[in-house]
Each structure stands twice: as C-alpha cells, then as structure tokens.
Scaffold this motif. Structure first.
Motif: not given
Ligand SMILES: Cc1ncc(COP(=O)(O)O)c(C=O)c1O
Length: 369
Positions: A34, A200, A203, A211-212
């Motif tokens: 990150t 997103d 990702r 999923r986050k």
C-alpha cells in the motif's frame, strides 16, 4: 566504454528488503505494498494505485473492468510492445491498429478519429519511449465519443503533458516495472486511476474476488491472483526514490547528445512537443536516412547499446499477420519507421560527461557510415 549496467541497486533496496524479510508477510498483504501504491500514484498525480504482477495484466484488468469483450473494438497504435494489442485480443475484443505520427512515434489523433466506428469501446495510447502522446487531442476525441482511454504508460514514469503526469488522464494508467524499465523490481506493474470505483473493481480481479474489509474466504466476483509481492514493492520504493535524479541526468545527457548532433545530416531524433517537454527518456529514439544496418553495426561494434527498432509493426507480428480478429488502418508512418528507426536504451543515458560525449561522437560516426 563505461556504459552503466542496468538495473542499479544500492543500500536502500537492501534496507527495505530487510524490513520485509523480517516480517511474516512477504506476499501481497504487507503494508509496504500500500505504501508503494500511494507513493507511486502521488508521484504520477493520481489518486489511487494498484500494484500488480506486471504491465501486461494491468492492461488486461483495465479492459475487463471497463467491460470490454467480444464484438468490441479497441484502438491501439501500430507501434508498441505486443502487450498493448494482446491485452485487447485476450479480452476477446478486436484491436484496431492505427498509424503513429512519423516524428513523435506516438499515435496520431487524426488517424484515431478516422478509425472510430460504432464498435469502438476504448483507445489505448502508448507514451512511446517516454514523451507523452497528444493527450489534449486524444481526450477531446474520447470525450466527443464517450470512449474511455487507457494510457499504456509502460515507458513514461515521471512523464508529463502540460504539467500533468502520465496515467492521470485516462480511466486507467498502466505502468510496467519489468527489468528494462526506468524503475524495476525485475517484474511488476501498477494500475493508476482517479476513480476509486474502477480501482476497487480492479482490486477484486487481482485478489481473487475478495472485497476490502471482508473475510479471507469470501469471494464476491470471478477474480484471479495477480498480486505483486512485498519484496518487489520494497525494491520499487527504493527505485522510485532514485528516479527523479536519474530522469534529470538522462534529460541532461540527451540534451548534450542532441545538441552535439544537431547539424548531422541524415540523422533525426524523436520530436518532443512542447507540452511533453518534461518526460523520462526510456529510449533515445531516432531514425537515419542512410543504411540503418551499418549505423547499428558501427554503434554496437564500439560497445554502445543500440536496437534497430522492432522488426515489424504490431499487425505484421505472426499473431496478427493473417489479419485474424484485428482491423488495420493505413499505417505508412509506422511502416517507414520499421525500416529506418533505432533506439538507444536509457542506461546509456546515465553516463558521466565523458561517456556521453563519447556516445554522441559514436552516433555521429555511425550516422556517417
Ligand atoms: C508499451 C508497453 N506496454 C506493455 C508492456 C508490458 O509490460 P510487462 O513486461 O511488465 O508485462 C511493455 C513492456 O514490457 C511495454 O513496453
């Protein structure tokens, strides 16, 4: 000759690698990933970054997120590395090969306009060799037709168009950190975007549908595993720290070379529009009026790296030669550059003054051959 080797590394790479090695997460879930994503996105004037395995799957992911598939057409330049086109074909869409400008080596916006049809779903300009494609014209055309742009910025780390950096114009910007690029971890890539929803979705593809903030064994969409490793991101942070200084040195040395050879008949260098004045020099690109084979032989015999350009346009590659599942617009400029262009890799532009003058003088001799 003392042409620097590439890649270059130092204590900073080792220090950051040690940080990862001392942890229990060497893969894609270490916070250094990150950290790198944020640092590189900010460096390119983008809001979001998603570090990925390489700069080929980044293009494939971008097309998938944009919903491009069978029956769709995507405009690509006739001159690029094959991934720009294969990403389109792997999405089961049709690459439409469009001519470049003869002197900038970048996709010609006028030719893009002529190639747009009812099936056109995206444009992928490549910032070839470092200087950016004409983003004012391309964004204008894309806006008129409501077509997204994916910037293939594999050559353009730090490049700008009127003060705005590569990757920040399109729906996505795609970068490569493969071994020969101006910053590298041997392999690697990153997708940039200013649209959080798009990032997103990318990702989710990269992280096997996770999923986050959701559980490890919860997979919401059909994804795969394209994650980069923490070890690569450790190296890339160090490479990014060194990049601005290296970019400046390359600019200075290219200036020296071009000035020394300004009066050389039959030798031409890539034209860099004023808007693209700030750019990295991934390749020193040019073309010769005379015998390119002799030019290349003279330079390499003197110990200077030089490549006699791609052996063919993208559409003359064996994959597309029979014109299966592709469309080819007239490309006289691309075809001319295939016969007479050359490039000198960026490592040759990182020498000291003496080495740079030696390179300039070797180019002069080779061009006279
Ligand atoms: C213009 C361009 N696009 C895409 C790629 C693909 O990147 P990677 O090798 O990281 O898959 C490359 C080169 O490697 C490239 O030069």
């Amino acid at each position: 000759m003392g042409i620097p080797n590439w890649p270059i590394s130092g204590p900073r790479e080792r220090e950051l690698l040690e940080e990862v090695l001392a942890s229990d997460r060497w893969g894609g879930y270490h916070p250094i990933v990150t950290r790198f994503e944020q640092q590189f996105a900010a460096f390119q004037h983008c809001r979001f970054g998603l570090a990925v395995m390489n700069g080929t799957v980044t293009l494939e992911m971008a097309l998938e997120v944009l919903g491009i598939g069978e029956g769709d057409e995507v405009i690509v330049p006739a001159i690029s590395f094959i991934s720009t086109a294969t990403a389109v074909s792997r999405a089961r869409a049709t690459p439409v090969f469009v001519d470049i400008e003869a002197d900038t080596f970048n996709i010609d916006p006028q030719r893009v306009r002529e190639a747009i049809g009812p099936k056109t779903r995206a444009i992928i300009p490549v910032h070839f060799g470092g200087p950016m494609a004409n983003m004012d014209a391309l964004m204008g055309i894309a806006g008129e037709h409501g077509i997204p742009i994916i910037e293939d910025a594999a050559h353009a780390h730090g490049s700008e168009w009127n003060g705005r950096r590569a990757g920040s114009f399109g729906s996505f910007g795609s970068f490569s950190f493969q071994n020969g690029k101006v910053m590298t971890a041997g392999e690697g890539g990153i997708l940039l975007s200013n649209d959080e929803t798009l990032i997103d979705r990318a990702r989710e593809i990269l992280d096997i549908g996770r999923r986050k903030g959701e559980g490890w064994f919860f997979h919401y969409t059909l994804g795969t595993n394209y994650r980069i490793t923490a070890l690569q991101c450790a190296v890339l942070i160090a490479q990014l720290e060194r990049l601005p200084e290296q970019n400046c040195l390359r600019v200075r040395n290219v200036g020296t070379i071009r000035e020394a050879l300004m009066d050389m008949p039959g030798l031409h260098f890539q034209r860099v529009p004023e808007a693209a004045r700030v750019h990295t020099n991934y390749l020193l690109l040019g073309w010769v009026d005379g015998d390119r084979g002799a030019f290349h032989r003279h330079l390499t015999a003197g110990g200077f790296p030089c490549t006699p350009f791609y052996p063919h346009t993208l559409y003359e590659n064996p994959l597309y030669k029979e014109r299966h599942n592709c469309r080819v617009m007239p490309c006289p400029n691309a075809e001319a550059r295939i016969t007479d262009a050359f490039w000198i890799p960026h490592r040759a532009l990182l020498g000291d003054d003496i080495e740079t003058e030696a390179l300039a003088s070797a180019i002069r001799t080779a061009a006279a051959a």
